[in-house]
Design a protein around this motif. Structure first.
Motif, PDB file in Angstrom:
ATOM      1  N   GLN A  24       0.838  -1.202   0.000  1.00  0.00           N
ATOM      2  CA  GLN A  24       0.000   0.000   0.000  1.00  0.00           C
ATOM      3  C   GLN A  24       0.870   1.249   0.000  1.00  0.00           C
ATOM      4  O   GLN A  24       0.584   2.223  -0.701  1.00  0.00           O
ATOM      5  N   LEU A  25       1.955   1.232   0.766  1.00  0.00           N
ATOM      6  CA  LEU A  25       2.864   2.376   0.795  1.00  0.00           C
ATOM      7  C   LEU A  25       3.492   2.613  -0.579  1.00  0.00           C
ATOM      8  O   LEU A  25       3.676   3.771  -0.991  1.00  0.00           O
ATOM      9  N   ALA A  26       3.826   1.533  -1.293  1.00  0.00           N
ATOM     10  CA  ALA A  26       4.407   1.679  -2.633  1.00  0.00           C
ATOM     11  C   ALA A  26       3.409   2.343  -3.579  1.00  0.00           C
ATOM     12  O   ALA A  26       3.785   3.204  -4.390  1.00  0.00           O
ATOM     13  N   LEU A  27       2.143   1.972  -3.478  1.00  0.00           N
ATOM     14  CA  LEU A  27       1.117   2.591  -4.324  1.00  0.00           C
ATOM     15  C   LEU A  27       0.942   4.067  -3.970  1.00  0.00           C
ATOM     16  O   LEU A  27       0.801   4.918  -4.857  1.00  0.00           O
ATOM     17  N   ILE A  28       0.940   4.377  -2.686  1.00  0.00           N
ATOM     18  CA  ILE A  28       0.797   5.771  -2.246  1.00  0.00           C
ATOM     19  C   ILE A  28       1.991   6.591  -2.712  1.00  0.00           C
ATOM     20  O   ILE A  28       1.848   7.747  -3.142  1.00  0.00           O
ATOM     21  N   ARG A  29       3.180   5.992  -2.644  1.00  0.00           N
ATOM     22  CA  ARG A  29       4.387   6.698  -3.097  1.00  0.00           C
ATOM     23  C   ARG A  29       4.313   7.015  -4.579  1.00  0.00           C
ATOM     24  O   ARG A  29       4.676   8.118  -5.015  1.00  0.00           O
ATOM     25  N   GLU A  30       3.853   6.059  -5.397  1.00  0.00           N
ATOM     26  CA  GLU A  30       3.749   6.286  -6.836  1.00  0.00           C
ATOM     27  C   GLU A  30       2.747   7.394  -7.153  1.00  0.00           C
ATOM     28  O   GLU A  30       2.979   8.205  -8.051  1.00  0.00           O
ATOM     29  N   LYS A  31       1.650   7.442  -6.429  1.00  0.00           N
ATOM     30  CA  LYS A  31       0.654   8.497  -6.648  1.00  0.00           C
ATOM     31  C   LYS A  31       1.228   9.859  -6.262  1.00  0.00           C
ATOM     32  O   LYS A  31       0.994  10.865  -6.941  1.00  0.00           O
ATOM     33  N   ALA A  32       1.968   9.913  -5.159  1.00  0.00           N
ATOM     34  CA  ALA A  32       2.595  11.171  -4.741  1.00  0.00           C
ATOM     35  C   ALA A  32       3.646  11.610  -5.751  1.00  0.00           C
ATOM     36  O   ALA A  32       3.776  12.807  -6.051  1.00  0.00           O
ATOM     37  N   LEU A  33       4.403  10.649  -6.303  1.00  0.00           N
ATOM     38  CA  LEU A  33       5.415  10.974  -7.304  1.00  0.00           C
ATOM     39  C   LEU A  33       4.767  11.476  -8.590  1.00  0.00           C
ATOM     40  O   LEU A  33       5.263  12.419  -9.222  1.00  0.00           O
ATOM     41  N   GLU A  34       3.659  10.875  -8.964  1.00  0.00           N
ATOM     42  CA  GLU A  34       2.927  11.334 -10.145  1.00  0.00           C
ATOM     43  C   GLU A  34       2.398  12.748  -9.937  1.00  0.00           C
ATOM     44  O   GLU A  34       2.421  13.575 -10.860  1.00  0.00           O
ATOM     45  N   MET A  35       1.934  13.023  -8.736  1.00  0.00           N
ATOM     46  CA  MET A  35       1.447  14.366  -8.415  1.00  0.00           C
ATOM     47  C   MET A  35       2.588  15.381  -8.515  1.00  0.00           C
ATOM     48  O   MET A  35       2.405  16.491  -9.032  1.00  0.00           O
ATOM     49  N   TYR A  36       3.775  15.010  -8.053  1.00  0.00           N
ATOM     50  CA  TYR A  36       4.934  15.916  -8.115  1.00  0.00           C
ATOM     51  C   TYR A  36       5.316  16.219  -9.565  1.00  0.00           C
ATOM     52  O   TYR A  36       5.552  17.375  -9.931  1.00  0.00           O
ATOM     53  N   ARG A  37       5.376  15.176 -10.383  1.00  0.00           N
ATOM     54  CA  ARG A  37       5.745  15.381 -11.781  1.00  0.00           C
ATOM     55  C   ARG A  37       4.733  16.264 -12.492  1.00  0.00           C
ATOM     56  O   ARG A  37       5.102  17.146 -13.278  1.00  0.00           O
ATOM     57  N   SER A  38       3.463  16.030 -12.229  1.00  0.00           N
ATOM     58  CA  SER A  38       2.421  16.813 -12.880  1.00  0.00           C
ATOM     59  C   SER A  38       2.473  18.272 -12.427  1.00  0.00           C
ATOM     60  O   SER A  38       2.359  19.185 -13.243  1.00  0.00           O
ATOM     61  N   ALA A  39       2.644  18.502 -11.126  1.00  0.00           N
ATOM     62  CA  ALA A  39       2.648  19.868 -10.593  1.00  0.00           C
ATOM     63  C   ALA A  39       3.860  20.651 -11.080  1.00  0.00           C
ATOM     64  O   ALA A  39       3.755  21.841 -11.407  1.00  0.00           O
ATOM     65  N   SER A  40       5.015  20.002 -11.164  1.00  0.00           N
ATOM     66  CA  SER A  40       6.232  20.713 -11.560  1.00  0.00           C
ATOM     67  C   SER A  40       6.322  20.910 -13.068  1.00  0.00           C
ATOM     68  O   SER A  40       7.064  21.768 -13.536  1.00  0.00           O
ATOM     69  N   ARG A  41       5.550  20.133 -13.845  1.00  0.00           N
ATOM     70  CA  ARG A  41       5.620  20.233 -15.300  1.00  0.00           C
ATOM     71  C   ARG A  41       4.535  21.133 -15.883  1.00  0.00           C
ATOM     72  O   ARG A  41       4.786  21.907 -16.806  1.00  0.00           O
ATOM     73  N   VAL A  42       3.326  21.055 -15.343  1.00  0.00           N
ATOM     74  CA  VAL A  42       2.189  21.763 -15.931  1.00  0.00           C
ATOM     75  C   VAL A  42       2.079  23.184 -15.409  1.00  0.00           C
ATOM     76  O   VAL A  42       1.876  24.134 -16.166  1.00  0.00           O
ATOM     77  N   SER A  43       2.202  23.359 -14.099  1.00  0.00           N
ATOM     78  CA  SER A  43       2.003  24.676 -13.496  1.00  0.00           C
ATOM     79  C   SER A  43       3.326  25.397 -13.327  1.00  0.00           C
ATOM     80  O   SER A  43       4.397  24.878 -13.623  1.00  0.00           O
ATOM     81  N   GLU A  44       3.233  26.621 -12.806  1.00  0.00           N
ATOM     82  CA  GLU A  44       4.415  27.414 -12.560  1.00  0.00           C
ATOM     83  C   GLU A  44       4.966  27.181 -11.150  1.00  0.00           C
ATOM     84  O   GLU A  44       5.836  27.913 -10.688  1.00  0.00           O
ATOM     85  N   THR A  45       4.459  26.170 -10.490  1.00  0.00           N
ATOM     86  CA  THR A  45       4.911  25.870  -9.140  1.00  0.00           C
ATOM     87  C   THR A  45       6.374  25.443  -9.166  1.00  0.00           C
ATOM     88  O   THR A  45       6.792  24.678 -10.020  1.00  0.00           O
ATOM     89  N   SER A  46       7.144  25.934  -8.223  1.00  0.00           N
ATOM     90  CA  SER A  46       8.549  25.576  -8.156  1.00  0.00           C
ATOM     91  C   SER A  46       8.703  24.134  -7.717  1.00  0.00           C
ATOM     92  O   SER A  46       7.786  23.520  -7.161  1.00  0.00           O
ATOM     93  N   ASP A  47       9.876  23.568  -7.979  1.00  0.00           N
ATOM     94  CA  ASP A  47      10.141  22.186  -7.586  1.00  0.00           C
ATOM     95  C   ASP A  47      10.014  22.010  -6.081  1.00  0.00           C
ATOM     96  O   ASP A  47       9.517  20.980  -5.607  1.00  0.00           O
ATOM     97  N   TYR A  48      10.463  23.004  -5.330  1.00  0.00           N
ATOM     98  CA  TYR A  48      10.422  22.895  -3.869  1.00  0.00           C
ATOM     99  C   TYR A  48       8.984  22.838  -3.360  1.00  0.00           C
ATOM    100  O   TYR A  48       8.649  22.003  -2.506  1.00  0.00           O
ATOM    101  N   GLU A  49       8.120  23.690  -3.894  1.00  0.00           N
ATOM    102  CA  GLU A  49       6.714  23.677  -3.474  1.00  0.00           C
ATOM    103  C   GLU A  49       6.029  22.385  -3.893  1.00  0.00           C
ATOM    104  O   GLU A  49       5.212  21.830  -3.147  1.00  0.00           O
TER     105      GLU A  49
END
Length: 303
Positions: free
Chosen positions: A132-157
């Motif tokens: 379950q933790l591995a699945l949650i980690r993958e979803k969080a990683l997908e969220m990070y990639r999407s946020a840092s690529r699509v929006s103007e949000t900085s990598d740190y945020e």
């Protein structure tokens, strides 16, 4: 283990001063009298009860395994569900297991079987917890990639948001009072996000350096062009803004005369070019003199 010790202590106090023999109801509804000193019989009865409870709880665990492993879905409130399965199993054992009375050996067997029961259920649940933790980690990683690529949000945020989401979901999946821990998965997630951010930064640096080199090269070429124009002005004076071109084919011949006037300089060229379309136009072509069929003019004015 603290919870198990409390439960066992409560049972021992409740049954203090009981008779030297104890009575129990078997899983088949038969009342059994197990005399004092019958440790082997007592252990066998407890083992049978434990096996039945484990079998019942395993069916519930299998349902969770199907959702998490086979379907790859994140089960909401997994920690609470796992805790409910374990607590229900322990309560069933307490209700069905025979009373140990004042027999120290039987009491030790009772505690042992109770611990074995919780361990037998905790182990497969913890395996599902890690999945379950591995699945949650993958979803969080997908969220990070999407946020840092699509929006103007900085990598740190984007990292902070993804880490916060992972911690919230992981805490929800953790069984309360257990030794389950998600710090390793969290560190792994942070390491992956740092690697992605570092790679992206290096790529941006390379692109910026390449763009700077191109800008420098263009500026150098423009500077050289300006110098050439200045030298031309010094040698030939102010160049004329007029550009004129003319081409004329001598009728019934292969001679082609071309002339041009550009930047104050004139150029005349005579060439012998066969007319591929002459047989199609007749003996004299369209005309016998100068006309639009054998004369071409072009005029450019540079301002």
């Amino acid at each position: 283990m603290a919870r198990l010790t409390t439960l066992v202590s409560a049972i021992c106090i409740a049954y203090a001063g009981a008779s030297r023999s104890f009575t129990t109801t078997s899983s088949w509804g038969m009342v059994q009298n197990i005399p004092r000193g019958g440790d082997a019989s007592y252990s066998s009865v407890c083992e049978d009860i434990k096996s039945i409870i484990v079998e019942t709880a395993t069916k519930k665990i299998e349902d969770l395994r199907t959702k998490i492993v086979d379907e790859g879905a994140v089960v909401d409130s997994f920690g609470e569900t796992a805790d409910t399965i374990c607590n229900q199993a322990l309560e069933d054992f307490i209700q069905k297991a025979p009373d140990a009375g004042d027999d120290a050996s039987a009491a030790a067997t009772y505690d042992k079987k109770l611990s074995e029961l919780e361990a037998a259920l905790d182990a497969p649940l913890q395996v599902l917890y890690l999945r379950q933790l591995a699945l949650i980690r993958e979803k969080a990683l997908e969220m990070y990639r999407s946020a840092s690529r699509v929006s103007e949000t900085s990598d740190y945020e984007a990292m902070l948001q993804s880490d916060s989401q992972f911690s919230s979901k992981a805490e929800e999946a953790t069984r309360e009072g257990s030794d389950w821990d998600y710090s390793a998965e969290r560190s792994h997630l942070q390491s992956i996000m740092n690697d992605i951010a570092s790679t992206r930064k290096k790529l941006m640096d390379v692109q910026m350096k390449s763009s700077e080199k191109q800008s420098t090269a263009m500026a150098f070429l423009q500077q050289q062009q300006q110098m050439i124009q200045q030298l031309q002005m010094q040698l030939y004076g102010q160049s004329s803004p007029w550009n004129l071109g003319m081409a004329y084919r001598v009728p019934d011949t292969n001679f082609n005369l071309q002339g041009s006037y550009q930047q104050g300089r004139a150029n005349v060229q005579l060439s012998c070019v066969p007319d591929e379309y002459a047989p199609m136009l007749g003996a004299n072509g369209f005309t016998n003199g100068v006309g639009p069929g054998n004369l071409g003019l072009s005029l450019n004015l540079s301002v």
